[in-house]
Design a protein around this motif. Structure first.
Motif, PDB file in Angstrom:
ATOM      1  N   LEU A   1       0.845  -1.194   0.000  1.00 20.29           N
ATOM      2  CA  LEU A   1       0.000   0.000   0.000  1.00 20.29           C
ATOM      3  C   LEU A   1       0.880   1.243   0.000  1.00 20.29           C
ATOM      4  O   LEU A   1       1.910   1.293   0.675  1.00 20.29           O
ATOM      5  N   GLY A   2       0.472   2.236  -0.775  1.00 19.04           N
ATOM      6  CA  GLY A   2       1.254   3.456  -0.835  1.00 19.04           C
ATOM      7  C   GLY A   2       0.385   4.679  -1.023  1.00 19.04           C
ATOM      8  O   GLY A   2      -0.785   4.584  -1.403  1.00 19.04           O
ATOM      9  N   ILE A   3       0.975   5.819  -0.736  1.00 17.14           N
ATOM     10  CA  ILE A   3       0.325   7.097  -1.009  1.00 17.14           C
ATOM     11  C   ILE A   3       1.348   7.981  -1.697  1.00 17.14           C
ATOM     12  O   ILE A   3       2.497   8.087  -1.256  1.00 17.14           O
ATOM     13  N   ASP A   4       0.955   8.526  -2.823  1.00 17.69           N
ATOM     14  CA  ASP A   4       1.829   9.369  -3.634  1.00 17.69           C
ATOM     15  C   ASP A   4       3.074   8.587  -4.053  1.00 17.69           C
ATOM     16  O   ASP A   4       2.941   7.528  -4.643  1.00 17.69           O
ATOM     17  N   CYS A   5       4.252   9.058  -3.698  1.00 22.09           N
ATOM     18  CA  CYS A   5       5.483   8.472  -4.259  1.00 22.09           C
ATOM     19  C   CYS A   5       6.149   7.429  -3.355  1.00 22.09           C
ATOM     20  O   CYS A   5       7.319   7.090  -3.560  1.00 22.09           O
ATOM     21  N   LYS A   6       5.431   6.912  -2.344  1.00 24.76           N
ATOM     22  CA  LYS A   6       6.049   5.910  -1.468  1.00 24.76           C
ATOM     23  C   LYS A   6       5.051   4.826  -1.135  1.00 24.76           C
ATOM     24  O   LYS A   6       3.851   5.085  -1.011  1.00 24.76           O
ATOM     25  N   SER A   7       5.546   3.610  -0.994  1.00 27.66           N
ATOM     26  CA  SER A   7       4.673   2.494  -0.640  1.00 27.66           C
ATOM     27  C   SER A   7       5.358   1.615   0.403  1.00 27.66           C
ATOM     28  O   SER A   7       6.574   1.665   0.580  1.00 27.66           O
ATOM     29  N   TRP A   8       4.552   0.787   1.080  1.00 25.28           N
ATOM     30  CA  TRP A   8       5.026  -0.089   2.142  1.00 25.28           C
ATOM     31  C   TRP A   8       4.282  -1.422   2.055  1.00 25.28           C
ATOM     32  O   TRP A   8       3.288  -1.551   1.342  1.00 25.28           O
ATOM     33  N   GLN A   9       4.769  -2.365   2.840  1.00 25.51           N
ATOM     34  CA  GLN A   9       3.993  -3.582   3.090  1.00 25.51           C
ATOM     35  C   GLN A   9       3.287  -3.396   4.432  1.00 25.51           C
ATOM     36  O   GLN A   9       3.918  -3.030   5.436  1.00 25.51           O
ATOM     37  N   VAL A  10       1.999  -3.638   4.430  1.00 23.91           N
ATOM     38  CA  VAL A  10       1.187  -3.404   5.614  1.00 23.91           C
ATOM     39  C   VAL A  10       1.551  -4.406   6.714  1.00 23.91           C
ATOM     40  O   VAL A  10       1.670  -5.602   6.472  1.00 23.91           O
ATOM     41  N   GLY A  11       1.719  -3.887   7.919  1.00 23.33           N
ATOM     42  CA  GLY A  11       2.017  -4.728   9.075  1.00 23.33           C
ATOM     43  C   GLY A  11       0.751  -5.113   9.824  1.00 23.33           C
ATOM     44  O   GLY A  11      -0.364  -4.700   9.471  1.00 23.33           O
ATOM     45  N   PRO A  12       0.894  -5.876  10.904  1.00 25.99           N
ATOM     46  CA  PRO A  12      -0.281  -6.408  11.611  1.00 25.99           C
ATOM     47  C   PRO A  12      -1.098  -5.340  12.345  1.00 25.99           C
ATOM     48  O   PRO A  12      -2.283  -5.536  12.601  1.00 25.99           O
TER      49      PRO A  12
END
Length: 387
Positions: A36-47
């Protein structure tokens, strides 16, 4: 997505202002591992993830990829994105729909639920990741010409921008006799064309299409003489003016569409966005007459391209098959036309600086033979670097 280092590294005044004025994306039930990301950065969602806080008010691009459970291979699905415009301290609430593998924003219309979330923001705070402030400058530079109105007019009616098109058969076979009339595919095909002809014709599901401006199929007006056809094929001003009719009151909004298409491709993985970006750029760069009339449009174009080209590697535009660089040939025409008679002096000077910047950054030579289709690269002395 629980790292608050961007808050720690942030200027205290900016951090305080974002805490006071920033918006919230509260996303409940998003499966762990979702990208999941917003604008120019994304992550892997944690618990513990339940959304994003301290979001600067304005236009943003939320994008995400669903992920299968580890027992099903843990594969990541195609990217989905949407543009949203957030007001100061607004709470945009969504629940994850496991059946559709998508976010359902209908809860944002429930004032009671949104009010309950607002009352519990302190309890939610540790589960809300901070907006990636370090990429805000980049995001603004990529969307400074893109208004909420333009983004909403270009976004599909479904509200989702999908990397893979949602297609359905052009003909719905509701009855057995409908299928019987179609070509049979139980015999070996003698050619690729024969095999393709036997496949059902598909179309994009209604409401999922990006609503880009239509590029004219013919670059010349109806009833044009052979001389006019030739002129309009060399100078694409007629076709560009046709597209600009969509933005009659605000012609510079066409640059917003150029940015929308670029973001859809770079962040949303939508190839159609790249193709439309190239089409618009071709019209803009090869419209000599319009260049003389619309100085502000072209000053804006140079600024937009400056930031966009900072996001791609030098060989990005080289066609793998033909080894032809689409961008160098297109910009070569632009620099030739902008140096012609009748073009505003300030635009000509800005274009010369941009040309020098690209030559240094990418080693592109825009002064080579215009008929040469080979890759155009400046030969540098041994050991010389442009970094």
């Amino acid at each position: 997505m629980s790292d608050d280092r961007s808050v720690v590294d942030m200027d205290p005044d900016v951090a305080r202002r974002l805490f006071e004025e920033g918006a919230f994306l509260v996303l409940l039930g998003v499966p762990q591992g979702t990208e999941l990301g917003i604008d120019c950065k994304s992550w892997q969602v944690g618990p513990r993830f339940k959304g994003v806080k301290m979001i600067p008010p304005g236009l943003h691009f939320l994008h995400y990829c669903s992920v299968n459970r580890p027992s099903h291979g843990g594969e990541i699905g195609p990217k989905t994105g949407l543009f949203v415009t957030l007001k100061p301290r607004e709470i945009l609430l969504a629940h994850w729909d496991p059946k559709e593998e998508d976010l359902d924003f209908s809860a944002s219309q429930n004032e009671e639920e949104v009010s309950r979330i607002r009352d519990n923001l302190k309890e939610l705070d540790t589960s809300l990741g901070p907006y990636p402030y370090e990429v805000m400058r980049k995001w603004v530079s990529l969307t400074d010409r893109l208004s909420h109105e333009v983004a909403m007019n270009l976004q599909p009616l479904s509200g989702r921008i999908c990397a893979f098109s949602d297609v359905v058969p052009e003909i719905q076979f509701r009855h057995t006799e409908d299928r019987a009339e179609q070509p049979r595919n139980d015999t070996a095909c003698q050619s690729m064309k024969e095999g393709l002809d036997k496949l059902p014709r598909m179309k994009q599901r209604e409401g999922t299409e990006l609503r880009f401006s239509a590029i004219p199929e013919k670059m010349y007006p109806p009833g044009a003489t052979p001389a006019e056809i030739t002129r309009c094929s060399l100078d694409l001003s007629y076709a560009l003016d046709t597209v600009l009719q969509n933005y009659e009151l605000r012609p510079l909004d066409l640059l917003g569409e150029l940015q929308f298409a670029f973001v859809c491709f770079i962040l949303g993985n939508v190839y159609e966005g790249f193709e439309h970006w190239k089409s618009l750029l071709t019209l803009l760069c090869r419209s000599e007459e319009t260049m003389r009339k619309r100085k502000e449009l072209y000053l804006g174009l140079i600024a937009v391209l400056y930031h966009q080209l900072g996001e791609v590697p030098p060989d990005f535009f080289v066609d793998i098959v033909s080894q032809n660089n689409f961008l160098t040939s297109t910009l070569q025409d632009f620099f030739q036309y902008v140096g012609g008679p009748g073009v505003d002096g300030s635009l000509r000077k800005r274009a010369e600086k941009f040309k020098a910047h690209l030559t240094k950054k990418f080693c592109w030579d825009f002064d080579a033979d215009l008929d040469d289709c080979a890759p155009v690269v400046v030969e540098l002395p041994e050991g010389f670097s442009v970094d």
